[in-house]
Design a protein around this motif. Sequence first.
Motif, mmCIF file in Angstrom:
data_model
loop_
_atom_site.group_PDB
_atom_site.id
_atom_site.type_symbol
_atom_site.label_atom_id
_atom_site.label_comp_id
_atom_site.label_asym_id
_atom_site.label_seq_id
_atom_site.Cartn_x
_atom_site.Cartn_y
_atom_site.Cartn_z
ATOM 1 N N VAL A 1 8.541 -1.076 -3.600
ATOM 2 C CA VAL A 1 8.897 -0.050 -4.581
ATOM 3 C C VAL A 1 10.249 -0.395 -5.193
ATOM 4 O O VAL A 1 11.244 -0.585 -4.485
ATOM 5 N N ARG A 2 10.274 -0.481 -6.508
ATOM 6 C CA ARG A 2 11.485 -0.819 -7.236
ATOM 7 C C ARG A 2 11.896 0.350 -8.140
ATOM 8 O O ARG A 2 11.095 1.259 -8.383
ATOM 9 N N GLU B 1 8.481 4.988 -13.887
ATOM 10 C CA GLU B 1 7.089 5.109 -14.327
ATOM 11 C C GLU B 1 6.460 6.398 -13.826
ATOM 12 O O GLU B 1 5.719 7.066 -14.553
ATOM 13 N N ALA B 2 6.720 6.744 -12.565
ATOM 14 C CA ALA B 2 6.159 7.982 -12.019
ATOM 15 C C ALA B 2 6.633 9.188 -12.818
ATOM 16 O O ALA B 2 5.852 10.101 -13.119
ATOM 17 N N PRO C 1 15.797 2.488 -3.809
ATOM 18 C CA PRO C 1 15.298 2.141 -5.141
ATOM 19 C C PRO C 1 14.835 3.348 -5.952
ATOM 20 O O PRO C 1 15.015 3.370 -7.179
ATOM 21 N N VAL C 2 14.265 4.342 -5.288
ATOM 22 C CA VAL C 2 13.806 5.528 -6.012
ATOM 23 C C VAL C 2 14.991 6.333 -6.528
ATOM 24 O O VAL C 2 14.972 6.829 -7.664
ATOM 25 N N VAL C 3 16.031 6.454 -5.726
ATOM 26 C CA VAL C 3 17.259 7.101 -6.204
ATOM 27 C C VAL C 3 17.808 6.344 -7.414
ATOM 28 O O VAL C 3 18.143 6.946 -8.446
ATOM 29 N N CYS D 1 0.867 -1.187 0.000
ATOM 30 C CA CYS D 1 0.000 0.000 0.000
ATOM 31 C C CYS D 1 0.900 1.232 0.000
ATOM 32 O O CYS D 1 1.096 1.886 1.033
ATOM 33 N N THR D 2 1.461 1.540 -1.152
ATOM 34 C CA THR D 2 2.489 2.571 -1.214
ATOM 35 C C THR D 2 2.589 3.112 -2.643
ATOM 36 O O THR D 2 1.696 2.893 -3.448
ATOM 37 N N GLY D 3 3.663 3.801 -2.959
ATOM 38 C CA GLY D 3 3.832 4.318 -4.316
ATOM 39 C C GLY D 3 4.928 5.353 -4.411
ATOM 40 O O GLY D 3 5.708 5.569 -3.467
ATOM 41 N N VAL D 4 4.966 6.010 -5.559
ATOM 42 C CA VAL D 4 5.979 7.027 -5.855
ATOM 43 C C VAL D 4 5.289 8.208 -6.528
ATOM 44 O O VAL D 4 4.385 8.024 -7.350
ATOM 45 N N THR D 5 5.708 9.411 -6.176
ATOM 46 C CA THR D 5 5.235 10.635 -6.833
ATOM 47 C C THR D 5 6.448 11.427 -7.312
ATOM 48 O O THR D 5 7.446 11.540 -6.590
ATOM 49 N N ALA D 6 6.357 11.941 -8.536
ATOM 50 C CA ALA D 6 7.449 12.717 -9.136
ATOM 51 C C ALA D 6 6.972 14.124 -9.448
ATOM 52 O O ALA D 6 5.884 14.300 -10.010
#
Length: 329
Positions: free
Chosen positions: A135-136, A142-143, A92-94, A35-40
């Motif tokens: 999160v990978r 994708e974000a 992973p986001v970096v 239950c998570t995600g990424v925002t750019a």
Amino acid sequence: MALQKGRKNCITDVEGVLVGHKTLYEKINDEETICTGVTAILPHPGNLFYEKVHAACHVINGFGKTTGLIQIEELGLLESPIMLSNTLSIGPVVEGTVTYMMEQNKEIGDAAGTLNVVVGECNDGYLNSMRLQAVRPEHAIEAIKNASNRQVEQGAIGAGKGMICFGYKGGIGTASRIVTSANEKYTVGCLVLSNFGKGEDALFANFPKKKNPNSTDGSIMMIIATDAPVYDRQLKRLAKRTAAGLGRVGSHMDNGSGDIAIAFSTANQYSHNANSHLETIAYLRDDHKAMSQLFQAVVEATEEAIINSLKYAETTVGQFGRVIEKAPL
């Protein structure tokens, strides 16, 4: 007197600014739920590494795990998207953002030097099985690729999917304000990732008390964008005013809270490759009345962005069947 809102009332009212989300939501078994995600947030649609923007940051309370703020503090420039996710997904986001930027710029790491990627976080571990590290790097990419200048989706989306605010469902919120002075018109936008507050705090003082299930005091990331011609010292002044907007809704910036603001201007872009050894920009005088209006715009937009993060979020079921309800707004 309150300032006028932007046409979309979101950070993408600042021309050129783009926002994208990648949401991850999957029940794995009776105990574990992703239950998570990424925002750019992209300051402009061009090449961010070669056309940097002036930026600043302000740490109100430093219980946070951001990357990239040291170089912003030192050089006053932003050269990557601003990425938001959960606490254990910084790495992973970096990686994903670096990969995306290197694909755009073959010289990074060689002829053009290295890259400073900015990532902020909040802890979504009550709803999200954060130890799964779902999160990978590809989700960050994708974000970024999902980013557009459309009306920003808000609430339990992207990095906000698992966030909690005042004991209710929080997440992504945004708002904007227009500053008009003499013949000039400037826009200020704010995007927040809200994950803080107790149910008895000011915003919900007259509602039934709601216990905040977060094990810590919570956090918030506040991103300010403007097209006003201001540079890093002045942007730090804007970033500091987010604290007033945060206080308006009842935050105490508690001991274990990560309250962090990043501000950037789309005016006066800074070229990575320049022929001259001198740099000249036109910027707003500090004593011009528009500066105080910019401060007001930051405060109002931050306050409303936090409220919108609650207003647009929906009741969410997370790990162990935990339920966080939509706020009674």
